[in-house]
Design a protein around this motif. Structure first.
Motif, PDB file in Angstrom:
ATOM      1  N   TYR A 129       0.858  -1.184   0.000  1.00  0.00           N
ATOM      2  CA  TYR A 129       0.000   0.000   0.000  1.00  0.00           C
ATOM      3  C   TYR A 129       0.895   1.235   0.000  1.00  0.00           C
ATOM      4  O   TYR A 129       1.963   1.244   0.630  1.00  0.00           O
ATOM      5  N   GLY A 130       0.443   2.272  -0.682  1.00  0.00           N
ATOM      6  CA  GLY A 130       1.215   3.501  -0.651  1.00  0.00           C
ATOM      7  C   GLY A 130       0.407   4.695  -1.109  1.00  0.00           C
ATOM      8  O   GLY A 130      -0.453   4.584  -1.991  1.00  0.00           O
ATOM      9  N   ARG A 131       0.682   5.830  -0.486  1.00  0.00           N
ATOM     10  CA  ARG A 131       0.184   7.103  -0.977  1.00  0.00           C
ATOM     11  C   ARG A 131       1.362   7.796  -1.639  1.00  0.00           C
ATOM     12  O   ARG A 131       2.457   7.862  -1.067  1.00  0.00           O
ATOM     13  N   HIS A 132       1.145   8.311  -2.839  1.00  0.00           N
ATOM     14  CA  HIS A 132       2.233   8.884  -3.628  1.00  0.00           C
ATOM     15  C   HIS A 132       1.826  10.237  -4.189  1.00  0.00           C
ATOM     16  O   HIS A 132       0.631  10.530  -4.329  1.00  0.00           O
ATOM     17  N   SER A 133       2.807  11.032  -4.537  1.00  0.00           N
ATOM     18  CA  SER A 133       2.539  12.328  -5.161  1.00  0.00           C
ATOM     19  C   SER A 133       3.622  12.634  -6.178  1.00  0.00           C
ATOM     20  O   SER A 133       4.714  12.057  -6.140  1.00  0.00           O
ATOM     21  N   GLN A 134       3.314  13.539  -7.102  1.00  0.00           N
ATOM     22  CA  GLN A 134       4.283  13.958  -8.115  1.00  0.00           C
ATOM     23  C   GLN A 134       4.023  15.406  -8.492  1.00  0.00           C
ATOM     24  O   GLN A 134       2.869  15.815  -8.715  1.00  0.00           O
ATOM     25  N   LEU A 135       5.101  16.186  -8.568  1.00  0.00           N
ATOM     26  CA  LEU A 135       4.978  17.577  -9.004  1.00  0.00           C
ATOM     27  C   LEU A 135       4.498  17.627 -10.454  1.00  0.00           C
ATOM     28  O   LEU A 135       4.641  16.666 -11.215  1.00  0.00           O
ATOM     29  N   GLN A 136       3.960  18.779 -10.839  1.00  0.00           N
ATOM     30  CA  GLN A 136       3.407  18.920 -12.185  1.00  0.00           C
ATOM     31  C   GLN A 136       4.506  19.162 -13.224  1.00  0.00           C
ATOM     32  O   GLN A 136       5.635  19.528 -12.893  1.00  0.00           O
ATOM     33  N   LEU A 137       4.146  18.957 -14.484  1.00  0.00           N
ATOM     34  CA  LEU A 137       5.046  19.257 -15.588  1.00  0.00           C
ATOM     35  C   LEU A 137       5.275  20.765 -15.662  1.00  0.00           C
ATOM     36  O   LEU A 137       4.430  21.560 -15.244  1.00  0.00           O
ATOM     37  N   PRO A 138       6.414  21.201 -16.209  1.00  0.00           N
ATOM     38  CA  PRO A 138       6.679  22.645 -16.318  1.00  0.00           C
ATOM     39  C   PRO A 138       5.574  23.394 -17.044  1.00  0.00           C
ATOM     40  O   PRO A 138       5.205  24.508 -16.653  1.00  0.00           O
ATOM     41  N   GLN A 139       5.016  22.797 -18.120  1.00  0.00           N
ATOM     42  CA  GLN A 139       3.990  23.506 -18.870  1.00  0.00           C
ATOM     43  C   GLN A 139       2.690  23.660 -18.087  1.00  0.00           C
ATOM     44  O   GLN A 139       1.843  24.487 -18.441  1.00  0.00           O
ATOM     45  N   VAL A 140       2.517  22.889 -17.019  1.00  0.00           N
ATOM     46  CA  VAL A 140       1.356  23.080 -16.150  1.00  0.00           C
ATOM     47  C   VAL A 140       1.570  24.312 -15.275  1.00  0.00           C
ATOM     48  O   VAL A 140       0.701  25.186 -15.164  1.00  0.00           O
ATOM     49  N   TYR A 141       2.738  24.397 -14.645  1.00  0.00           N
ATOM     50  CA  TYR A 141       3.031  25.571 -13.811  1.00  0.00           C
ATOM     51  C   TYR A 141       3.104  26.852 -14.638  1.00  0.00           C
ATOM     52  O   TYR A 141       2.750  27.930 -14.154  1.00  0.00           O
ATOM     53  N   LEU A 142       3.570  26.740 -15.866  1.00  0.00           N
ATOM     54  CA  LEU A 142       3.771  27.924 -16.712  1.00  0.00           C
ATOM     55  C   LEU A 142       2.622  28.106 -17.687  1.00  0.00           C
ATOM     56  O   LEU A 142       2.809  28.517 -18.829  1.00  0.00           O
ATOM     57  N   SER A 143       1.428  27.753 -17.277  1.00  0.00           N
ATOM     58  CA  SER A 143       0.255  27.873 -18.132  1.00  0.00           C
ATOM     59  C   SER A 143      -0.654  28.980 -17.624  1.00  0.00           C
ATOM     60  O   SER A 143      -0.422  29.569 -16.573  1.00  0.00           O
ATOM     61  N   GLY A 144      -1.723  29.232 -18.368  1.00  0.00           N
ATOM     62  CA  GLY A 144      -2.708  30.224 -17.942  1.00  0.00           C
ATOM     63  C   GLY A 144      -3.194  31.049 -19.103  1.00  0.00           C
ATOM     64  O   GLY A 144      -2.546  31.122 -20.154  1.00  0.00           O
ATOM     65  N   SER A 145      -4.351  31.657 -18.958  1.00  0.00           N
ATOM     66  CA  SER A 145      -4.903  32.486 -20.029  1.00  0.00           C
ATOM     67  C   SER A 145      -4.029  33.706 -20.277  1.00  0.00           C
ATOM     68  O   SER A 145      -3.908  34.185 -21.388  1.00  0.00           O
ATOM     69  N   ASP A 146      -3.420  34.219 -19.216  1.00  0.00           N
ATOM     70  CA  ASP A 146      -2.417  35.275 -19.348  1.00  0.00           C
ATOM     71  C   ASP A 146      -1.062  34.588 -19.404  1.00  0.00           C
ATOM     72  O   ASP A 146      -0.692  33.851 -18.499  1.00  0.00           O
ATOM     73  N   ALA A 147      -0.320  34.792 -20.473  1.00  0.00           N
ATOM     74  CA  ALA A 147       0.931  34.051 -20.680  1.00  0.00           C
ATOM     75  C   ALA A 147       1.921  34.243 -19.548  1.00  0.00           C
ATOM     76  O   ALA A 147       2.819  33.431 -19.361  1.00  0.00           O
ATOM     77  N   PHE A 148       1.771  35.345 -18.778  1.00  0.00           N
ATOM     78  CA  PHE A 148       2.723  35.596 -17.708  1.00  0.00           C
ATOM     79  C   PHE A 148       2.153  35.243 -16.331  1.00  0.00           C
ATOM     80  O   PHE A 148       2.777  35.497 -15.316  1.00  0.00           O
ATOM     81  N   ALA A 149       0.958  34.698 -16.293  1.00  0.00           N
ATOM     82  CA  ALA A 149       0.335  34.337 -15.016  1.00  0.00           C
ATOM     83  C   ALA A 149       0.569  32.862 -14.745  1.00  0.00           C
ATOM     84  O   ALA A 149      -0.018  32.009 -15.372  1.00  0.00           O
TER      85      ALA A 149
END
Length: 768
Positions: free
Chosen positions: A509-529
């Motif tokens: 049994y295990g609970r696991h996590s993973q950070l998001q891909l760069p394009q997820v963090y660097l996404s948004g309707s405003d390109a700089f948000a």
């Protein structure tokens, strides 16, 4: 080409047979502390020889006739292990680094292909150099060996990206010497939908098999020391060079040139080096009719490992690797031959990757050991696409451009302590500083965004040998990411029950996590948000397994698993089918929230007979389901819900004379077709680009993937060297498997893109 190969085999078999010998040697140590085990019993069959290890845990068998052997190692109070598939060739010693774990009641003999102290009750496979060299169409890449395992699917003929139990290839993690590194592959855009870089796959591993020791491939509920991954871990370990004699390996083939050297620094110490250089010239494949669609593919890499043992301060290693690769598509100058949209473009893709690090291992008395590692790794890619003027090829205009840079500095320190024969405590910490930068086109020109932060991952686990038939392991892993201030507390647990000498049940049994891909963090309707508030995706996993051991190094393993995913990034819109579960390499232009879910469940079976009696079989398959829910609340098939995997890997060796062997190996992959999204033809025609019907996401099932591979080799030994001539044919049936569909602006219609067909590769290997 096949005629030439058979002629050389026949000619070689007529040579006068002599009895050539070499050496099998190594060390036997405690898996937890690294303390040498004195007078361990080592049996070598079929030679019928037996010896004991000395005060330093060292053993050796000299002047052993070349051939295949099985090594059995036992020690009072420890598990007895059997290591089959040892290939001894003239001109090269076989060196075994053996680690024994404390004994509970065990299988008749725990058959392993290597032992380095890795303990996982479920879902772990060891990948050795010998397997990588023997299995069909691996191209010296351990990730391609992994496609023979249950629940693993390849994403494309061109790449080594792995779909594990229905998860995206980006859910996997690459490790080197126990710590996370950037994507260690050449041509990380290979086989992708948009021809852009992925985070975890590529054309071929930058680390050649010549340098690798045993790679451990883990899936499912991981032990507590593994974090920041959801589907699998490829944990690569470097082997140390021969510390007694200088050895060389040279291989030349239609893929390229591969040269390795290893040996001691001096006769007065056990310090050693190992270095490898590769240079590709895959353009020569065109000479035998292999069509890469006008693409010129090149790569080269260099890697090394220096091992420095000391008398009292432990063992130090220093290692490094670096490689660059490029893929250039040039349009045909005969414009009447143009058929597709891509024919009118000049596309240049470049990939650079490097890593350097050090390790230190020291025994702290008779009950404890400390292992530390630090690695700095970096990756950069660039892609430029130009439209070409039919009238003047020199007149080209930039159409698309994007760059990606990624770097990590990873360190770990792990201490293992044996309180008694019943209790073992293992704890430590991983620290990683990582930086990501993406440059891509925007409405006002190129946009360059970056994100950086520190990942802190301490862990602890306790192994308790409850009784001779029952072993338990409990632990906890913690992940903190400074940029998003995310925290994840992850309990882990496992239980193994030996119901008989030949069978065991296991539960993890295990609970696991993973950070998001760069394009997820660097996404948004405003390109700089930035979506800085997006937290890691999490999952809860259960695995129940049963393993039955049979005679002659064969076994049957069945596992049932369940994976529930949550905190998956989905669109902030209430009516969208988007989910990060399905991401491969594309950019995102929308705001995201952690409201998505998903689940994967299935059953896997594996029958394996290791290479004894001159043949081997690895038969594996799985039935699985992979679903997700986006912000629209609809439960859908995920992109990678193929439904089933099947793999047959096997081979037979034939001894022509004592020092001449030839073999035939095959691998057959039959994988359920992945999912695709229908294309809106009218909207695509109006916009002159591919427009998907996202409300019908992944409702189309592509045809099943089928690929048979073949490897034929001939080995010949001489007094001081051995040589291998081989022919690998990937996709010998020439099956045109589906890749993806798109709206082709040249043909003005929806086109189905196929994967590569048959690829033959001849190679000649010389070890001396």
């Amino acid at each position: 080409m096949i005629r030439i190969l058979l002629l050389l085999v026949f000619t070689g078999s007529l040579s006068f047979a002599q009895s050539y010998t070499s050496t099998i040697r190594g060390t036997v140590k405690d898996a937890d502390t690294g303390i040498p085990l004195v007078n361990a019993s080592i049996q070598l069959s079929p030679a019928g020889l037996g010896i004991g290890s000395n005060a330093e845990g060292i053993f050796r068998f000299d002047r052993i006739p070349v051939g295949r052997y099985v090594l059995t190692v036992s020690y009072l109070g420890y598990e007895t292990i059997t290591i089959p598939e040892i290939l001894l060739e003239s001109g090269k010693e076989s060196i075994q680094e053996i680690r024994l774990n404390p004994a509970g009641r065990q299988l008749d003999e725990a058959t392993v292909v290597s032992s380095a102290g890795h303990v996982a009750f479920n879902s772990i496979q060891a990948i050795t150099i010998e397997q990588t060299l023997r299995y069909a169409a691996t191209y010296l890449d351990p990730a391609r060996v992994a496609t023979s395992f249950a629940g693993v699917a390849t994403t494309n003929d061109q790449a080594n990206g792995l779909v594990i139990r229905g998860n995206s290839p980006n859910s996997m993690q690459w490790r080197l010497e126990g710590v996370e590194i950037v994507n260690p592959n050449h041509l990380s855009n290979a086989g992708t939908f948009s021809d852009r870089a992925t985070q975890t796959g590529g054309g071929v591993n930058i680390l050649s098999t010549q340098l690798l020791g045993t790679t451990y491939f883990l899936t499912g509920a991981f032990p507590a020391q593994y974090g920041n991954a959801l589907s699998g871990v490829l944990d690569m370990n470097l082997r140390k060079g021969n510390d007694e004699k200088t050895e060389f390996v040279a291989q030349v083939g239609l893929i390229g040139l591969d040269i390795a050297a290893e040996g001691p620094f001096s006769k007065k110490s056990k310090a050693s080096y190992l270095a490898n250089y590769r240079y590709s010239f895959t353009g020569l494949l065109g000479a035998i009719g292999v069509d890469f669609g006008g693409e010129s593919i090149n790569f080269q890499d260099f890697s090394f490992n220096i091992n420095l043992p000391t008398a009292k301060a432990g063992t130090f290693t220093f290692f490094g690797l670096g490689g660059n690769s490029s893929n250039t598509f040039s349009p045909d100058k005969d414009t009447t031959a143009w058929e597709f949209q891509k024919d009118g473009y000049n596309i240049i893709y470049k990939n650079k990757m490097g890593a350097a690090g050090a390790t230190h291992a020291i025994s702290l008395g008779k009950r404890s050991a400390l292992n530390s590692t630090v690695v700095a790794s970096g990756l950069s890619t660039s892609r430029y696409a130009y439209t070409v003027n039919k009238e003047n090829f020199e007149d080209r205009k930039l159409f698309e451009s994007d760059k990606m840079a990624k770097s990590k500095i990873s360190a770990s320190s792990i201490i293992t302590h044996k309180y008694s024969s019943e209790f073992r405590l293992k704890g430590g910490v991983y620290g990683t500083w990582q930086f990501d930068e993406i440059t891509r086109p925007g409405d006002l020109g190129l946009i360059s965004n970056s994100i950086k932060g520190f990942i802190f991952q301490p862990f602890a686990s306790l192994t308790y040998y409850i009784s001779p038939v029952l072993t338990a392991e409990v632990g906890v892993h913690y992940l903190h990411y400074t940029t998003t201030r995310s925290n994840s507390y992850e309990p882990r647990g496992a239980l193994r029950w030996q119901v008989s000498k030949s069978g065991q049940f296991s539960f993890s049994y295990g609970r696991h996590s993973q950070l998001q891909l760069p394009q997820v963090y660097l996404s948004g309707s405003d390109a700089f948000a930035f979506n800085r508030k997006i937290h890691p995706t999490k999952s809860t996993q259960f695995v129940v397994g049963y393993q039955k051991k049979f005679r002659k190094s064969s076994s049957l393993k069945v596992e049932v698993y369940s994976q529930e995913l949550y905190q998956v990034p989905v669109s902030a819109s209430s009516q969208s089918s988007f989910s990060a579960i399905n991401l491969v390499e594309t950019y995102i232009d929308q705001n995201l929230v952690n409201n998505g879910t998903g689940n994967n469940y299935g059953v896997e079976g594996t029958y394996q007979k290791l290479l004894t009696d001159q043949f081997y079989i690895l038969l594996s398959g799985s039935l699985y389901s992979s679903k997700y829910v986006g912000s629209d609340g609809i439960r859908r098939d995920s992109r990678f819900n193929g439904g089933h995997t099947f793999s047959f890997t096997g081979g037979k060796e034939f001894k022509n004379r004592k020092e001449s062997t030839w073999g035939i190996n095959t691998k057959i992959l039959w994988i359920g077709g992945f999912r695709d999204t229908p294309i809106d033809f009218e909207a695509s025609s109006q916009s002159n680009s591919t427009v998907y019907l996202n409300d019908q996401a992944f409702t189309l099932k592509m045809r099943d993937y089928f690929r048979p591979d073949l490897r034929i080799y001939w080995k010949k030994s001489k007094a001081k060297f051995s040589r291998t001539l081989a022919l690998d044919i990937q996709n010998i049936s020439g099956t045109k498997n589906d890749a993806y569909s798109y709206y082709d602006t040249y043909q003005k219609k929806v086109v189905r893109q196929n994967q590569l067909g048959m690829i033959p590769v001849v190679s000649y290997r010389w070890e001396f």
